[in-house]
Design a protein around this motif. Structure first.
Motif, PDB file in Angstrom:
ATOM      1  N   MET A   1     -16.064  -5.856 -39.880  1.00 23.17           N
ATOM      2  CA  MET A   1     -15.098  -5.945 -40.966  1.00 23.17           C
ATOM      3  C   MET A   1     -15.855  -5.929 -42.277  1.00 23.17           C
ATOM      4  O   MET A   1     -16.436  -6.929 -42.677  1.00 23.17           O
ATOM      5  CB  MET A   1     -14.281  -7.231 -40.837  1.00 23.17           C
ATOM      6  N   GLY A   2     -15.910  -4.787 -42.945  1.00 19.82           N
ATOM      7  CA  GLY A   2     -16.662  -4.693 -44.186  1.00 19.82           C
ATOM      8  C   GLY A   2     -15.938  -5.378 -45.324  1.00 19.82           C
ATOM      9  O   GLY A   2     -14.721  -5.479 -45.338  1.00 19.82           O
ATOM     10  N   SER A   3     -16.707  -5.840 -46.312  1.00 17.68           N
ATOM     11  CA  SER A   3     -16.112  -6.475 -47.481  1.00 17.68           C
ATOM     12  C   SER A   3     -15.609  -5.398 -48.432  1.00 17.68           C
ATOM     13  O   SER A   3     -16.122  -4.292 -48.468  1.00 17.68           O
ATOM     14  CB  SER A   3     -17.162  -7.356 -48.178  1.00 17.68           C
ATOM     15  N   GLY A   4     -14.614  -5.770 -49.230  1.00 16.59           N
ATOM     16  CA  GLY A   4     -14.073  -4.825 -50.191  1.00 16.59           C
ATOM     17  C   GLY A   4     -13.273  -3.718 -49.553  1.00 16.59           C
ATOM     18  O   GLY A   4     -13.255  -2.600 -50.075  1.00 16.59           O
ATOM     19  N   ARG A   5     -12.603  -3.981 -48.450  1.00 15.11           N
ATOM     20  CA  ARG A   5     -11.801  -2.948 -47.783  1.00 15.11           C
ATOM     21  C   ARG A   5     -10.609  -2.592 -48.660  1.00 15.11           C
ATOM     22  O   ARG A   5      -9.850  -3.465 -49.063  1.00 15.11           O
ATOM     23  CB  ARG A   5     -11.320  -3.460 -46.421  1.00 15.11           C
ATOM     24  N   PRO A   6     -10.414  -1.310 -48.968  1.00 13.09           N
ATOM     25  CA  PRO A   6      -9.288  -0.924 -49.823  1.00 13.09           C
ATOM     26  C   PRO A   6      -7.976  -0.994 -49.053  1.00 13.09           C
ATOM     27  O   PRO A   6      -7.944  -0.856 -47.831  1.00 13.09           O
ATOM     28  CB  PRO A   6      -9.622   0.517 -50.215  1.00 13.09           C
ATOM     29  N   SER A   7      -6.897  -1.208 -49.787  1.00  7.66           N
ATOM     30  CA  SER A   7      -5.576  -1.195 -49.170  1.00  7.66           C
ATOM     31  C   SER A   7      -5.243   0.221 -48.741  1.00  7.66           C
ATOM     32  O   SER A   7      -5.479   1.175 -49.475  1.00  7.66           O
ATOM     33  CB  SER A   7      -4.524  -1.702 -50.154  1.00  7.66           C
ATOM     34  N   ALA A   8      -4.701   0.322 -47.532  1.00  9.40           N
ATOM     35  CA  ALA A   8      -4.379   1.647 -46.996  1.00  9.40           C
ATOM     36  C   ALA A   8      -3.076   1.578 -46.227  1.00  9.40           C
ATOM     37  O   ALA A   8      -2.620   0.506 -45.833  1.00  9.40           O
ATOM     38  CB  ALA A   8      -5.513   2.153 -46.099  1.00  9.40           C
ATOM     39  N   MET A   9      -2.458   2.729 -46.016  1.00 12.02           N
ATOM     40  CA  MET A   9      -1.223   2.799 -45.240  1.00 12.02           C
ATOM     41  C   MET A   9      -1.088   4.175 -44.621  1.00 12.02           C
ATOM     42  O   MET A   9      -1.742   5.132 -45.046  1.00 12.02           O
ATOM     43  CB  MET A   9      -0.009   2.498 -46.125  1.00 12.02           C
ATOM     44  N   LEU A  10      -0.257   4.248 -43.589  1.00 16.88           N
ATOM     45  CA  LEU A  10       0.108   5.507 -42.971  1.00 16.88           C
ATOM     46  C   LEU A  10       1.578   5.774 -43.282  1.00 16.88           C
ATOM     47  O   LEU A  10       2.432   4.922 -43.020  1.00 16.88           O
ATOM     48  CB  LEU A  10      -0.121   5.465 -41.461  1.00 16.88           C
ATOM     49  N   VAL A  11       1.841   6.934 -43.870  1.00 14.79           N
ATOM     50  CA  VAL A  11       3.193   7.308 -44.251  1.00 14.79           C
ATOM     51  C   VAL A  11       3.634   8.466 -43.371  1.00 14.79           C
ATOM     52  O   VAL A  11       2.931   9.476 -43.263  1.00 14.79           O
ATOM     53  CB  VAL A  11       3.266   7.702 -45.736  1.00 14.79           C
ATOM     54  N   ILE A  12       4.789   8.329 -42.714  1.00  9.83           N
ATOM     55  CA  ILE A  12       5.311   9.384 -41.850  1.00  9.83           C
ATOM     56  C   ILE A  12       5.996  10.425 -42.724  1.00  9.83           C
ATOM     57  O   ILE A  12       6.960  10.137 -43.415  1.00  9.83           O
ATOM     58  CB  ILE A  12       6.295   8.817 -40.798  1.00  9.83           C
ATOM     59  N   ARG A  13       5.462  11.649 -42.660  1.00 11.07           N
ATOM     60  CA  ARG A  13       6.025  12.740 -43.455  1.00 11.07           C
ATOM     61  C   ARG A  13       6.886  13.676 -42.617  1.00 11.07           C
ATOM     62  O   ARG A  13       7.700  14.410 -43.160  1.00 11.07           O
ATOM     63  CB  ARG A  13       4.882  13.526 -44.117  1.00 11.07           C
ATOM     64  N   GLN A  14       6.698  13.668 -41.313  1.00  9.52           N
ATOM     65  CA  GLN A  14       7.471  14.565 -40.457  1.00  9.52           C
ATOM     66  C   GLN A  14       7.697  13.902 -39.107  1.00  9.52           C
ATOM     67  O   GLN A  14       6.781  13.289 -38.551  1.00  9.52           O
ATOM     68  CB  GLN A  14       6.716  15.888 -40.277  1.00  9.52           C
ATOM     69  N   GLY A  15       8.893  14.006 -38.585  1.00  7.40           N
ATOM     70  CA  GLY A  15       9.222  13.408 -37.307  1.00  7.40           C
ATOM     71  C   GLY A  15      10.485  12.574 -37.385  1.00  7.40           C
ATOM     72  O   GLY A  15      11.135  12.489 -38.439  1.00  7.40           O
ATOM     73  N   PRO A  16      10.853  11.921 -36.287  1.00 11.03           N
ATOM     74  CA  PRO A  16      12.099  11.133 -36.256  1.00 11.03           C
ATOM     75  C   PRO A  16      12.122  10.002 -37.272  1.00 11.03           C
ATOM     76  O   PRO A  16      13.203   9.577 -37.693  1.00 11.03           O
ATOM     77  CB  PRO A  16      12.143  10.588 -34.812  1.00 11.03           C
ATOM     78  N   GLN A  17      10.963   9.476 -37.675  1.00 11.44           N
ATOM     79  CA  GLN A  17      10.921   8.335 -38.603  1.00 11.44           C
ATOM     80  C   GLN A  17      10.388   8.746 -39.976  1.00 11.44           C
ATOM     81  O   GLN A  17       9.767   7.935 -40.659  1.00 11.44           O
ATOM     82  CB  GLN A  17      10.047   7.228 -38.006  1.00 11.44           C
ATOM     83  N   ALA A  18      10.635   9.967 -40.369  1.00 10.90           N
ATOM     84  CA  ALA A  18      10.114  10.463 -41.655  1.00 10.90           C
ATOM     85  C   ALA A  18      10.534   9.548 -42.795  1.00 10.90           C
ATOM     86  O   ALA A  18      11.681   9.130 -42.891  1.00 10.90           O
ATOM     87  CB  ALA A  18      10.612  11.885 -41.904  1.00 10.90           C
ATOM     88  N   GLY A  19       9.568   9.223 -43.662  1.00  8.28           N
ATOM     89  CA  GLY A  19       9.822   8.353 -44.806  1.00  8.28           C
ATOM     90  C   GLY A  19       9.338   6.933 -44.609  1.00  8.28           C
ATOM     91  O   GLY A  19       9.184   6.202 -45.588  1.00  8.28           O
ATOM     92  N   MET A  20       9.099   6.521 -43.356  1.00 10.09           N
ATOM     93  CA  MET A  20       8.625   5.156 -43.101  1.00 10.09           C
ATOM     94  C   MET A  20       7.129   5.064 -43.403  1.00 10.09           C
ATOM     95  O   MET A  20       6.381   6.033 -43.254  1.00 10.09           O
ATOM     96  CB  MET A  20       8.889   4.757 -41.650  1.00 10.09           C
TER      97      MET A  20
END
Length: 204
Positions: free
Chosen positions: A11-30
């Motif tokens: 677990m490195g220090s200073g880990r940036p905030s990240a996310m996965l955004v669904i752009r295509q598929g049944p849950q697009a937009g989540m």
């Protein structure tokens, strides 16, 4: 080397905030923030990222933070995991904006500070050089000839002035010489006229 859930990760220090955004598929937009050390993607209930995708495996792939980078790894899925359209065969570093394909679902990896991911530097194309408006050839030629004409007139005027000054100088300093030259010139004209008079009757 393949890593599983029970294996420790750094677990490195200073880990940036990240996310996965669904752009295509049944849950697009989540969107799914990556708040823990790792996030498993699949159809199994209770996972960090649960996909309602029939082509996704129960435990399809995982994203984790290790050695100062976010890494994605396929977990032996049936249809494979793709990054930017290419199927991965082992752990692979993620860069901001990468597209992740899991079954029929397309996710985009986003971070708040991409500079901490160690990705390749982004270069901006230099703007094209501004080309100055070219002067029409006809106008340029006309301007050139006008300059030549002005130079010629100036030179002619200068020569005329010099000749007049020289004549005035001779008249003032050498009046006798100028009178003698005038008389010689007049005598030469008389002789030339007489010679022509002699020749003309012979021709007729």
């Amino acid at each position: 080397m393949t890593m599983y859930d029970d294996e420790p990760t750094m677990m490195g220090s200073g880990r940036p905030s990240a996310m996965l955004v669904i752009r295509q598929g049944p849950q697009a937009g989540m969107s799914f923030p990556l708040t823990s050390q790792q996030a498993v993607i699949g159809r199994e209930e209770g996972l960090e990222i649960v996909l309602q995708d029939p082509e996704a495996s129960r435990r399809h792939s995982r994203v984790y933070w290790q050695a100062g980078r976010y890494i994605i790894e396929d977990m032996g899925s049936t249809n494979g995991t793709f990054v930017n359209g290419i199927q991965i065969t082992g752990p692979q570093f993620l860069n901001a904006g990468d597209s992740i394909g899991v079954g029929q679902t397309a996710l985009v990896f986003q971070v708040s500070s991409a500079g901490q991911l160690g990705g390749p530097p982004q270069y901006q194309a230099a703007p094209p050089p501004v080309t100055p408006a070219s002067t029409p050839v006809s106008a340029g030629s006309e301007n050139k000839w006008t300059q030549y004409a002005l130079y010629g007139c100036g030179c002619l005027l200068l020569v005329t002035i010099c000749v007049l000054l020289a004549i005035a100088f001779l008249i003032i300093l050498y009046p006798d010489t100028l009178e003698g030259l005038t008389q010689v010139t007049f005598d030469a004209l008389i002789l030339a006229q007489a010679h022509l008079s002699d020749i003309y009757p012979k021709i007729m």
